[in-house]
Design an enzyme around this catalytic site. Sequence first.
Site, short mmCIF file in Angstrom:
data_model
loop_
_atom_site.label_atom_id
_atom_site.label_comp_id
_atom_site.label_asym_id
_atom_site.label_seq_id
_atom_site.Cartn_x
_atom_site.Cartn_y
_atom_site.Cartn_z
N ASP A 1 0.81 -1.22 0.00
CA ASP A 1 0.00 0.00 0.00
C ASP A 1 0.84 1.27 0.00
O ASP A 1 0.41 2.30 0.50
CB ASP A 1 -0.96 0.02 1.21
N LYS B 1 2.36 2.06 -5.10
CA LYS B 1 3.05 1.54 -6.30
C LYS B 1 2.23 1.81 -7.55
O LYS B 1 2.79 2.11 -8.59
CB LYS B 1 3.26 0.02 -6.19
N ASN C 1 -5.28 -10.19 -4.05
CA ASN C 1 -5.08 -9.61 -2.72
C ASN C 1 -4.60 -8.17 -2.84
O ASN C 1 -4.70 -7.38 -1.91
CB ASN C 1 -4.08 -10.44 -1.88
N GLY D 1 -4.43 -4.27 -4.33
CA GLY D 1 -5.38 -3.27 -4.81
C GLY D 1 -4.61 -2.00 -5.12
O GLY D 1 -4.12 -1.34 -4.23
N HIS D 2 -4.43 -1.73 -6.40
CA HIS D 2 -3.68 -0.54 -6.79
C HIS D 2 -4.66 0.56 -7.17
O HIS D 2 -5.45 0.38 -8.09
CB HIS D 2 -2.75 -0.86 -7.96
N GLN E 1 2.07 -5.97 -3.04
CA GLN E 1 2.41 -6.01 -1.60
C GLN E 1 3.77 -5.36 -1.35
O GLN E 1 4.16 -4.50 -2.12
CB GLN E 1 2.37 -7.45 -1.05
#
Length: 426
Positions: free
Chosen positions: A18, A21, A43, A45-46, A226
């Site tokens: 988080d 990126k 898993n 979330g951008h 991640q």
Amino acid sequence: MFGPKTHCIVVVGAQWGDEGKGKLVDVLAEQADYVVRYQGGANAGHTVCIGDAQFILQQIPSGILHDRCTCVVGNGVVLDPETFFQELDGLAAKGVKTAGRIFVSDRAHLVLPYHKLLDKAHEKSQNIGTTGRGIGPTYEDKFGRRGVRVGDLRHLDSTKAVLSERVARANKLLAMMGGTEVASEEQHHALLDRLAPRLLPLAFDTGRQVFQALREGRRVLLEGAQGAMLDVDHGTYPFVTSSNTTSGGAATGAGIGPTAIDEVLGVVKAYTTRVGNGPLPTQADPETEEELRKLGGEFGAVTGRPRRCGWFDATVVRYSVRVNGLTGLAVTKLDVLDTFAEVPVGTDYLLDGQPCDDLPADVQSLERVNPRYETLPGWRRPTTGARRMADLPPEARAYLDRLEDLSGAPIRYVSVGTRRDQIIEV
Ligand code: IMP
């Protein structure tokens, strides 16, 4: 960052994920021909903001938002096919054309409904705080040589037979764990039937595609999900995800050799957050944590869970520089600190009273460390309009200089807001 000698850049999270990126990839993708996701799955979330539109991408690389970019879901990803197609449909609904621009490795493993049931059942006893997306059980099947890969959809009959066995095995495990949910063989077979016609036209040997692109002098961005502290080898085990989030995973997960990589950019928040359980040495007191959470909008993009918040932990980032071989840092969310009178930075730890400037391997020791802080003056002025380092208040520049000194890698970008243009290239 791309240039005559820089054709292949890896972007990794250097903390607990988080870090922003998605925004950095979006900015760099402007000059890239290919963007490749190499590990993790739904898993991640951008979040990318373009004008007033907000896009949350889970498995599709953020490069999809640039017309000239080809996007690849690499072999190291565990692909949740239903979510993947929902994402594609969501992009189409917002007018983003994806046809001919997205490819999936035929070696990528599929996340199936039974993996999600197992993830939820394991979570009851393990309490890692997973996203519940079936990530761990899918990687377990991959490394246990029991997985189903995208390319297996080419042989539906034999794959269905294998899958029947997998579903029966999963049901035994679920029963052993005292669960009441049962995976359905028919549902899994029907899923394969539905998926094959839509997924197979996108399935290729994407490692070869990327290799050839690099040979032709194209620019390739390898996008991690991640962060280093969630890496299955280097993170705060067992409170980690099940893949190699660090740059080493980029080569295996994209299907190219490590010698093809020219630069590794580590994305770090100007402070620290973590979602899920496990140690977080510089976690702030509840009041400060709440303030950081509110100012930074620190809620999980996938699960909506409130993120735990604290000050910048230089021990973590130094470690991350080492295990990723970072050649540069991108500091994000500097603007979130704009209103603080003072900004503490965790320089190193005391472990049982002894100085410790590196990360202990065991979580028990990491739970016991006491960070040592240095307090820097805040700047108490908005930084959101800054586009050059010279536009930043001197205190903010001094803060960044200190982060750079303590971390051991040069700062290449500073992000001062969610919009695409709110970025400083150093
Ligand atoms: P899993 O990846 O769902 O198995 O979750 C394992 C750990 O990684 C949990 O602590 C999750 O909260 C964390 N995690 C997984 N994906 C992300 C992400 O994209 N950002 C931040 N934390 C994540």
